[in-house]
Design an enzyme around this catalytic site. Structure first.
Site, PDB file in Angstrom:
ATOM      1  N   HIS A  54       4.294  -5.964  -6.069  1.00 42.10           N
ATOM      2  CA  HIS A  54       4.247  -4.559  -6.446  1.00 42.10           C
ATOM      3  C   HIS A  54       2.794  -4.154  -6.728  1.00 42.10           C
ATOM      4  CE1 HIS A  54       8.772  -4.377  -7.804  1.00 42.10           C
ATOM      5  NE2 HIS A  54       8.620  -4.675  -6.539  1.00 42.10           N
ATOM      6  N   GLU A  56       1.306  -2.778  -9.518  1.00 42.44           N
ATOM      7  CA  GLU A  56       0.691  -3.003 -10.825  1.00 42.44           C
ATOM      8  C   GLU A  56       0.065  -4.381 -11.003  1.00 42.44           C
ATOM      9  OE1 GLU A  56       3.617  -1.767 -10.100  1.00 42.44           O
ATOM     10  OE2 GLU A  56       4.360  -0.316 -11.538  1.00 42.44           O
ATOM     11  N   CYS A  79       8.495  -1.134 -12.882  1.00 38.02           N
ATOM     12  CA  CYS A  79       9.839  -1.706 -12.903  1.00 38.02           C
ATOM     13  C   CYS A  79      10.053  -2.560 -14.154  1.00 38.02           C
ATOM     14  CB  CYS A  79      10.106  -2.504 -11.632  1.00 38.02           C
ATOM     15  SG  CYS A  79       9.131  -3.995 -11.479  1.00 38.02           S
ATOM     16  N   ALA A 158       7.267  20.396  19.712  1.00 38.89           N
ATOM     17  CA  ALA A 158       6.026  20.902  20.318  1.00 38.89           C
ATOM     18  C   ALA A 158       6.410  22.073  21.213  1.00 38.89           C
ATOM     19  CB  ALA A 158       5.344  19.809  21.121  1.00 38.89           C
ATOM     20  N   ASP A 204      12.985  12.307  30.213  1.00 42.11           N
ATOM     21  CA  ASP A 204      11.570  12.002  29.951  1.00 42.11           C
ATOM     22  C   ASP A 204      11.234  10.524  30.117  1.00 42.11           C
ATOM     23  OD1 ASP A 204      11.597  14.624  29.249  1.00 42.11           O
ATOM     24  OD2 ASP A 204      10.836  14.359  27.215  1.00 42.11           O
ATOM     25  N   ARG A 211       0.939   3.998  19.957  1.00 42.20           N
ATOM     26  CA  ARG A 211      -0.059   3.408  20.865  1.00 42.20           C
ATOM     27  C   ARG A 211      -1.493   3.628  20.391  1.00 42.20           C
ATOM     28  NH1 ARG A 211       4.151   5.315  23.694  1.00 42.20           N
ATOM     29  NH2 ARG A 211       3.180   7.156  24.598  1.00 42.20           N
ATOM     30  N   GLU A 295      12.756  13.533  17.390  1.00 38.45           N
ATOM     31  CA  GLU A 295      11.725  13.999  18.340  1.00 38.45           C
ATOM     32  C   GLU A 295      12.298  14.677  19.571  1.00 38.45           C
ATOM     33  OE1 GLU A 295       8.057  12.642  19.659  1.00 38.45           O
ATOM     34  OE2 GLU A 295       7.675  11.317  17.967  1.00 38.45           O
ATOM     35  N   THR A 300      19.644  17.918  20.171  1.00 40.92           N
ATOM     36  CA  THR A 300      19.584  17.005  19.028  1.00 40.92           C
ATOM     37  C   THR A 300      18.967  17.707  17.823  1.00 40.92           C
ATOM     38  OG1 THR A 300      19.393  15.175  20.568  1.00 40.92           O
ATOM     39  CG2 THR A 300      18.764  14.726  18.300  1.00 40.92           C
TER      40      THR A 300
HETATM   41  C1  AOF Z   1       6.976  -1.108  -9.267  1.00 45.17           C
HETATM   42  N1  AOF Z   1       5.852  -1.179  -8.511  1.00 45.17           N
HETATM   43  O1  AOF Z   1       4.793  -1.241  -6.548  1.00 45.17           O
HETATM   44  C2  AOF Z   1       7.122  -0.975  -6.516  1.00 45.17           C
HETATM   45  C3  AOF Z   1       8.303  -0.872  -7.327  1.00 45.17           C
HETATM   46  O2  AOF Z   1      13.234  -6.096  -4.726  1.00 45.17           O
HETATM   47  P1  AOF Z   1      12.189  -5.994  -5.805  1.00 45.17           P
HETATM   48  O3  AOF Z   1      12.336  -6.971  -6.892  1.00 45.17           O
HETATM   49  O4  AOF Z   1      10.782  -5.962  -5.225  1.00 45.17           O
HETATM   50  O5  AOF Z   1      12.407  -4.572  -6.511  1.00 45.17           O
HETATM   51  C4  AOF Z   1      12.510  -3.394  -5.756  1.00 45.17           C
HETATM   52  C5  AOF Z   1      12.473  -2.226  -6.715  1.00 45.17           C
HETATM   53  O6  AOF Z   1      11.230  -2.206  -7.383  1.00 45.17           O
HETATM   54  C6  AOF Z   1      12.555  -0.863  -6.022  1.00 45.17           C
HETATM   55  O7  AOF Z   1      13.865  -0.425  -5.852  1.00 45.17           O
HETATM   56  C7  AOF Z   1      11.848   0.006  -7.044  1.00 45.17           C
HETATM   57  O8  AOF Z   1      12.707   0.276  -8.130  1.00 45.17           O
HETATM   58  C8  AOF Z   1      10.748  -0.888  -7.543  1.00 45.17           C
HETATM   59  N2  AOF Z   1       9.528  -0.733  -6.746  1.00 45.17           N
HETATM   60  N3  AOF Z   1       8.164  -0.905  -8.662  1.00 45.17           N
HETATM   61  O9  AOF Z   1       6.916  -1.256 -10.486  1.00 45.17           O
HETATM   62  C9  AOF Z   1       5.868  -1.137  -7.174  1.00 45.17           C
HETATM   63  N4  AOF Z   1       7.191  -0.961  -5.158  1.00 45.17           N
HETATM   64 ZN    ZN Z   2       7.321  -3.700 -10.276  1.00 48.16          ZN
END
Ligand code: AOF
Ligand code: ZN
Length: 360
Positions: A54, A56, A79, A158, A204, A211, A295, A300
């Site tokens: 993550h 932090e 988290c 577009a 298309d 790319r 796209e 669609t």
């Molecule tokens: C954070 N900092 O940079 C991110 C967070 O599967 P895990 O254990 O990696 O947990 C996924 C969950 O962590 C995701 O659903 C979200 O709640 C959190 N993501 N949290 O503190 C981060 N990417």
């Molecule tokens: Zn985290």
């Protein structure tokens, strides 16, 4: 102490940092984190490619002992759960951070509110909701999948100067120039999946990959709405299915004689009514797809607009006309559906991009 003007500046920088990995962190949100001490950035982190570590712990390791007494700016609530990595809130506490500023609280039920509560219980000052709207936009894919059980949907069109998106039987028609096309490729690179109808796939024969040099590995999963399995085995999509995934969405009561050779070529067939995006989108979300780029073509686009399942519209306008035999755009600037706010106008060479977005 409260929130001051410097706080906004640092949070805006954290949000910009978070965008580096948008679409590249699997089902995890791409979060940005800055550690600031006496007005100086001493640590920075963005959720790693693939989703871990993550943001932090990376920013804290970068700041090392300078994190003690510092302020952390995080775009998403840190988290609090023991997932595949230890809780980020605990890491912030362990490093002795004095204050945490957060843009968006986390809807993940394992975290929601608990991250903030853990920090406060440890005596850390917490300010939540700073630049929340900008933060929500940067986390749009993650938030939409978590709270609506579907991907965030962008419709890209577009349009020629006379309001057309192509020519009947004309194959691919160049409407925009190279700068706009490069822009579309970087949008593809930050998007999990791209979707076209079978009409466009046949007329298309598009490849739908990224790319741009250096971004080739970031191509989205290519999805075709193909009720009766008409995608030609000789198409570029089928021929490249082993390199970049292709999902064909077909009616559940399908012709096995058509399905088998597609599967043998590496195409995945998803049995799901292609004309019901409200059923298809949750099916894509359950595969971890958080963002979808629609796209083409006109039918669609209409399908998703009529279902009210478009979150953002990118309308490119080129200078040329198509005239006789033109396929009219399903949408013009003058008939934007209600609920969409104009987010801005951008110029790419001779082309113009207008972006519209609904409230998240
Ligand atoms: C954070 N900092 O940079 C991110 C967070 O599967 P895990 O254990 O990696 O947990 C996924 C969950 O962590 C995701 O659903 C979200 O709640 C959190 N993501 N949290 O503190 C981060 N990417
Ligand atoms: Zn985290």
């Amino acid at each position: 102490m409260g929130v001051g003007p410097h706080d906004e500046r640092f949070m805006a920088a954290a949000i910009r940092l978070s965008r580096w990995h948008t679409g590249l962190t699997s089902t995890n949100p791409s979060v940005g984190c800055l550690i600031v001490r006496d007005g100086v950035i001493v640590g920075r982190g963005v959720t790693a490619l693939g989703g871990r570590p993550h943001a932090e712990p990376q920013a804290l390791a970068d700041a090392a002992e300078l994190a003690r007494g510092a302020t952390a700016y995080v775009t998403l609530e840190p988290c609090s759960h023991h997932g595949k990595t230890p809780p980020c809130a605990e890491a912030l506490i362990a490093y002795g951070v004095a204050r945490v500023v957060i843009a968006v609280t986390d809807p993940d039920p394992r975290v929601s509110g608990r991250g903030i509560a853990l920090l406060r219980a440890a005596g850390i000052e917490v300010d939540a909701g700073l630049l929340e709207e900008e933060g929500r936009r940067a986390l749009a894919g993650y938030l939409t999948r978590q709270t609506k059980n579907r991907p965030y949907v962008t419709l890209k069109l577009a349009i020629s100067a006379d309001g057309m998106i192509g020519r009947e039987g004309g194959g691919q028609v160049a409407i925009t120039g190279p700068a706009a096309r490069a822009q579309v490729h970087s949008l593809r690179a930050e998007t999990d999946a791209i979707l076209v109808g079978i009409g466009t796939a046949i007329a298309d024969d598009p490849l739908l990959t990224v790319r741009t040099p250096g971004l080739e590995s970031q191509s989205p999963i290519r999805t075709v709405l193909d009720p009766a399995l008409e995608l030609p085995l000789t198409s570029k999509l089928v021929n490249s299915a082993r390199d970049v995934p292709v999902i064909v969405v077909a009616r559940p009561e399908m012709d096995e004689a058509r399905a088998e050779p597609l599967r043998s070529a590496g195409v995945e067939i998803l049995p799901c009514d292609p004309y019901h995006p409200e059923v298809l989108l949750p099916a894509l979300a359950s595969r971890g797809i958080s963002s979808l780029l629609v796209e083409g073509g006109a039918k669609t686009a209409r399908l998703f607009l009529d279902a009210g399942l478009v979150d953002r519209i990118q309308l490119y306008q080129g200078p040329g006309t198509i005239g006789e035999g033109g396929i009219e755009s399903p949408l013009q600037k003058t008939d934007m559906p209600s609920g969409f706010a104009h987010r801005g106008t951008f110029i790419f060479g001779e082309d113009r991009l207008d972006e519209y977005e609904r409230e998240l």
